[in-house]
Design a protein around this motif. Structure first.
Motif, short mmCIF file in Angstrom:
data_model
loop_
_atom_site.label_atom_id
_atom_site.label_comp_id
_atom_site.label_asym_id
_atom_site.label_seq_id
_atom_site.Cartn_x
_atom_site.Cartn_y
_atom_site.Cartn_z
N ALA A 83 13.38 -21.67 103.03
CA ALA A 83 14.30 -22.76 102.68
C ALA A 83 15.14 -22.41 101.45
CB ALA A 83 13.51 -24.05 102.43
N LEU A 84 14.57 -21.67 100.51
CA LEU A 84 15.30 -21.30 99.28
C LEU A 84 16.33 -20.20 99.53
CD1 LEU A 84 12.67 -21.03 96.39
CD2 LEU A 84 14.07 -22.97 97.08
N ARG A 85 15.99 -19.30 100.47
CA ARG A 85 16.78 -18.07 100.66
C ARG A 85 18.26 -18.36 100.91
NH1 ARG A 85 17.65 -13.90 104.40
NH2 ARG A 85 17.14 -11.87 103.50
N PRO A 86 18.62 -19.24 101.89
CA PRO A 86 20.05 -19.49 102.10
C PRO A 86 20.74 -20.11 100.88
CG PRO A 86 18.69 -20.86 103.57
CD PRO A 86 17.77 -19.92 102.87
N LEU A 87 20.04 -20.93 100.13
CA LEU A 87 20.63 -21.54 98.92
C LEU A 87 20.91 -20.48 97.87
CD1 LEU A 87 18.37 -24.71 98.60
CD2 LEU A 87 20.71 -24.59 99.48
N LEU A 88 20.02 -19.52 97.79
CA LEU A 88 20.17 -18.44 96.82
C LEU A 88 21.36 -17.55 97.22
CD1 LEU A 88 18.54 -17.67 94.33
CD2 LEU A 88 17.01 -16.36 95.80
N HIS A 89 21.46 -17.27 98.52
CA HIS A 89 22.56 -16.43 99.00
C HIS A 89 23.90 -17.14 98.82
CE1 HIS A 89 20.42 -12.94 100.99
NE2 HIS A 89 19.49 -13.64 100.35
N ARG A 90 23.89 -18.44 98.98
CA ARG A 90 25.10 -19.25 98.75
C ARG A 90 25.53 -19.14 97.28
NH1 ARG A 90 26.99 -24.56 100.20
NH2 ARG A 90 29.23 -24.18 100.20
N ALA A 91 24.55 -19.15 96.38
CA ALA A 91 24.87 -18.97 94.95
C ALA A 91 25.54 -17.62 94.74
CB ALA A 91 23.60 -19.09 94.11
N GLY A 92 25.12 -16.64 95.53
CA GLY A 92 25.71 -15.30 95.44
C GLY A 92 27.18 -15.31 95.82
N GLU A 93 27.54 -16.18 96.79
CA GLU A 93 28.94 -16.29 97.21
C GLU A 93 29.75 -17.11 96.22
OE1 GLU A 93 27.29 -16.49 101.75
OE2 GLU A 93 28.52 -18.18 101.03
#
Ligand code: GTQ
Length: 345
Positions: A53-63
């Protein structure tokens, strides 16, 4: 000893106003809040964070946010007891998931709190601590003691994620938390001390007369060796769980002044019920599957998930597969303050 203490409401309003005007407050209505009977009454609640659940949110922060702008691109794990936005996971432990993308560098800084990284996924990341270059591989434990310069870099081609554990809440509470920024560090051209001076448990460099050792001689504990040690220990220990403390190889003491770390192996089909501990804790699943009940709340966990336990929590772990966890705790701090204790369940 009276059970019922006086309340604020039973005092005359003009007296309450006069106290406020004088900058004082009566202790007795607050007495049981600040000194509850028998055991603390924690604000902290058990927490659970599913990595998927955290992974996509973290990757979004990367964008959304370049690392130069963020300084550190981190999602903080907020204690449910303190609610949304809380910058801590327990009273003394901060946890955050940090993302670094290929080619990025997180600028050098130094701060009063200490940090530890537990590498979650990705290859090619490294951190430089006080000039020592430390490769980051899954499950490694990497220390950044307070006062040591550190920056993070990435030579690989996939995102790297790690879990940060800091004693930041404590430093913040003490009004002692601050950072200083500086240029990226020059890296010493040699492998880290865990691959050289402290390659083999029980052996340390022979002491030359008059020469001191570094306060934090070994700051990277490679997971491959930790897992191998747990797999041997579980064959011969009388306990249901194999648990190893990460220690300073020169002193045998906990790796940091306030935070301690253990590596645990819970074999498939076994249960572990530790005594109640006055320390708070966080558990990160390096790999495995199982469930843990903390003060009546049950969390099903798998690879890379993280969960937390308040002080004196009643904790029961049950593994479905052979499971490997790293536990973070604040026992070293409590021992220094002289109040660490364990109680029977
Ligand atoms: O990587 O130095 O999660 O300074 C919070 C503060 C990580 C870091 C955090 C930090 C860092």
């Amino acid at each position: 000893m009276g059970e019922t203490l006086g309340t604020l409401e039973e005092l005359p309003q003009e007296y309450r106003d006069a106290m406020t005007a004088a900058g004082v407050a009566p202790l007795w209505p607050m007495m049981r809040n600040v000194l509850p009977h028998d055991r603390p009454n924690p604000v902290t609640k058990p927490g659970y964070w599913n990595y998927q659940a955290l992974r996509p949110l973290l990757h979004r922060a990367g964008e959304l946010t370049p690392v130069e702008k963020a300084e550190r691109r981190v999602l903080v794990l907020s204690d449910p007891g303190r609610g949304a936005g809380a910058m801590q996971a327990t009273a003394s432990i901060y946890l955050g998931m940090q993302l670094l993308l290929p080619g990025e560098a997180a600028p050098a800084h130094v701060h009063t709190p200490s940090a530890v990284r537990i590498i979650v996924e990705g290859k090619g990341g490294y951190t430089v601590v006080d000039g020592e270059r430390l490769p980051m591989e899954e499950g490694d434990l990497v220390l950044t003691p307070g006062g040591d310069w550190h920056d993070h870099g990435h030579d690989g081609d996939e995102p790297v994620v790690w879990l940060d554990a800091l004693d930041l809440p404590l430093f913040y509470y003490l009004e002692g938390s601050y950072a200083v920024e500086g240029p990226l560090q020059a890296q010493r051209n040699r492998p880290d001390a865990g691959q050289v001076e402290y390659l083999s448990s029980g052996l340390v460099p022979s002491r030359k007369r008059g020469a001191g050792t570094r306060k934090y001689p070994m700051v990277r504990y490679p997971w491959t060796r930790t897992e191998a040690a747990l797999r041997e220990l579980i064959k011969y220990t009388d306990d249901t769980v194999a648990e190893l403390d990460f220690v300073n190889p020169e002193t045998g003491a906990d790796v940091l002044p306030t935070m301690g770390f253990t590596a645990m192996m819970i074999p498939a089909g076994t249960k572990a019920a530790p005594p109640l501990q006055s320390s708070s804790g966080a558990f990160h699943v390096v790999k495995g599957r199982g469930k843990t009940t903390i003060d009546g709340e049950t969390f099903d966990w798998g690879d890379k998930d993280t969960f937390t336990a308040p002080v004196f929590a009643k904790i029961t772990h049950e593994a479905e597969e052979d499971s490997f966890l790293i536990r973070v705790h604040d026992r070293p701090l409590q021992e220094k303050l002289g109040y660490y204790e364990e109680r029977a369940r």
